[in-house]
Design a protein around this motif. Structure first.
Motif, short mmCIF file in Angstrom:
data_model
loop_
_atom_site.label_atom_id
_atom_site.label_comp_id
_atom_site.label_asym_id
_atom_site.label_seq_id
_atom_site.Cartn_x
_atom_site.Cartn_y
_atom_site.Cartn_z
N HIS A 1 0.85 -1.19 0.00
CA HIS A 1 0.00 0.00 0.00
C HIS A 1 0.89 1.24 0.00
N TRP A 2 0.85 1.98 -1.10
CA TRP A 2 1.70 3.16 -1.19
C TRP A 2 1.30 4.22 -0.16
N ASP A 3 0.03 4.23 0.24
CA ASP A 3 -0.39 5.26 1.20
C ASP A 3 0.23 5.05 2.58
N GLN A 4 0.89 3.90 2.77
CA GLN A 4 1.62 3.69 4.01
C GLN A 4 3.04 4.24 3.90
N ARG A 5 3.41 4.72 2.72
CA ARG A 5 4.70 5.36 2.51
C ARG A 5 4.48 6.87 2.53
N GLN A 6 5.50 7.64 2.77
CA GLN A 6 5.37 9.09 2.82
C GLN A 6 5.48 9.65 1.40
N ALA A 7 4.62 10.58 1.07
CA ALA A 7 4.68 11.21 -0.24
C ALA A 7 4.06 12.59 -0.16
N GLY A 8 4.31 13.41 -1.18
CA GLY A 8 3.59 14.67 -1.20
C GLY A 8 4.35 15.88 -1.67
N LEU A 9 5.64 15.78 -1.95
CA LEU A 9 6.38 16.96 -2.40
C LEU A 9 6.42 16.97 -3.92
N ASP A 10 5.72 17.94 -4.51
CA ASP A 10 5.69 18.03 -5.97
C ASP A 10 7.01 18.57 -6.49
N ARG A 11 7.39 18.07 -7.63
CA ARG A 11 8.57 18.61 -8.30
C ARG A 11 8.41 18.31 -9.79
N THR B 1 7.02 13.24 -8.14
CA THR B 1 6.96 13.61 -6.73
C THR B 1 7.89 12.74 -5.93
N VAL B 2 8.32 13.23 -4.80
CA VAL B 2 9.15 12.46 -3.89
C VAL B 2 8.74 12.85 -2.47
N SER B 3 8.87 11.96 -1.54
CA SER B 3 8.45 12.28 -0.18
C SER B 3 9.34 13.37 0.40
N PRO B 4 8.80 14.21 1.26
CA PRO B 4 9.53 15.38 1.76
C PRO B 4 10.53 15.02 2.85
N GLY B 5 11.69 14.57 2.44
CA GLY B 5 12.76 14.34 3.40
C GLY B 5 12.62 13.07 4.20
N GLY B 6 11.56 12.32 4.01
CA GLY B 6 11.38 11.10 4.77
C GLY B 6 12.23 9.98 4.22
N ALA B 7 12.63 9.05 5.11
CA ALA B 7 13.44 7.93 4.65
C ALA B 7 12.61 6.95 3.84
N ASP B 8 11.32 6.85 4.20
CA ASP B 8 10.45 5.91 3.52
C ASP B 8 9.84 6.59 2.31
N ALA B 9 10.67 6.83 1.29
CA ALA B 9 10.27 7.65 0.15
C ALA B 9 9.94 6.78 -1.05
N TYR B 10 9.01 7.28 -1.84
CA TYR B 10 8.83 6.72 -3.17
C TYR B 10 8.75 7.87 -4.15
N GLU B 11 9.00 7.56 -5.39
CA GLU B 11 8.96 8.56 -6.43
C GLU B 11 7.82 8.24 -7.39
N GLN B 12 7.41 9.25 -8.15
CA GLN B 12 6.29 9.07 -9.05
C GLN B 12 6.48 9.92 -10.29
#
Length: 226
Positions: free
Chosen positions: A86-96, A100-111
């Motif tokens: 479940h991707w929603d259990q990973r941190q995400a939300g920083l647009d670029r 996107t990549v999670s904002p500084g979190g270790a548990d990051a995914y890219e999109q």
């Protein structure tokens, strides 16, 4: 005339005898009496873990990439289905730009567009076709253990890199063993990378080609019970 006829007959018998002499017939011993290989990737009896960091990628469904990954944007790879992911259990939300990549979190995914991906060390259960996730450690938090020295495989020492015999075995094993990720000549033996092996794939290779000629390395390894 009778003498000539007798000589011709004797010569014909001699040639026929030479044609049926088993000692004069070239035979290739490689794989002549090989047993039938396993027909499918084995199921793991307990929990398994990835051998190291792997890429989890989802375009249509989550997959765990156990083989080569093309370094593109987004990356390209494929592998067994990943269940209970479940991707929603990973941190995400920083647009670029471009994703996107999670904002500084270790548990990051890219999109990038509909494609999501990240790198993790996974544990789970393996049913022969899919990996059901139990834990996922982000690559940034994974502390790889020190590699233990590994004894080289026992070989006859008669083959070397580029040997036609080993090249043929690499091709055969790559085509016949289930779940092969890569098959290639490595020094004086053949290396075969597979998704998972409960020991039956290595046993087949040892029986088919001789012990130490083929070394089977699984990407998913059994987790020792406490």
């Amino acid at each position: 005339m009778r003498t000539i006829a007798l000589l011709v007959a004797a010569a014909a018998l001699l040639l026929a005898g030479c044609g049926t002499d088993p000692g004069t017939t070239a035979a290739d011993p490689v794989g002549r009496d090989r047993p039938a290989p396993p027909s499918q990737v084995p199921e793991a009896p307990g929990e398994v873990a990835t051998r190291g960091v792997v890429t989890v990628l989802q375009e249509a469904r989550p997959e765990v990439c156990l083989g080569a990954v093309a370094e593109s944007w987004p990356p390209q790879c494929s592998g067994p289905p990943l269940l209970d992911w479940h991707w929603d259990q990973r941190q995400a939300g920083l647009d670029r730009p471009g994703g996107t990549v999670s904002p500084g979190g270790a548990d990051a995914y890219e999109q990038a567009g509909p494609v999501r991906w990240g790198q993790y060390v996974l544990t789970g259960t393996w049913d022969g076709t899919a990996l059901t996730v139990l834990t996922a450690i982000p690559a940034a938090l994974y502390d790889a253990p020190s590699a233990e020295p590994v004894d080289p495989p026992a070989t006859s020492g008669t083959d070397s890199d580029g040997s036609p015999r080993l090249a043929r075995i690499a091709r055969e094993a790559g085509e016949e063993l289930p779940g092969v990720l890569a098959s290639y000549v490595a020094g004086d033996h053949v290396a075969v990378d597979v998704v998972y092996d409960d020991g039956s794939l290595q046993d087949w290779a040892d029986t088919a080609y001789g012990e130490g000629v083929v070394v089977v390395t699984p990407a998913l390894v059994d987790v020792a019970a406490d």
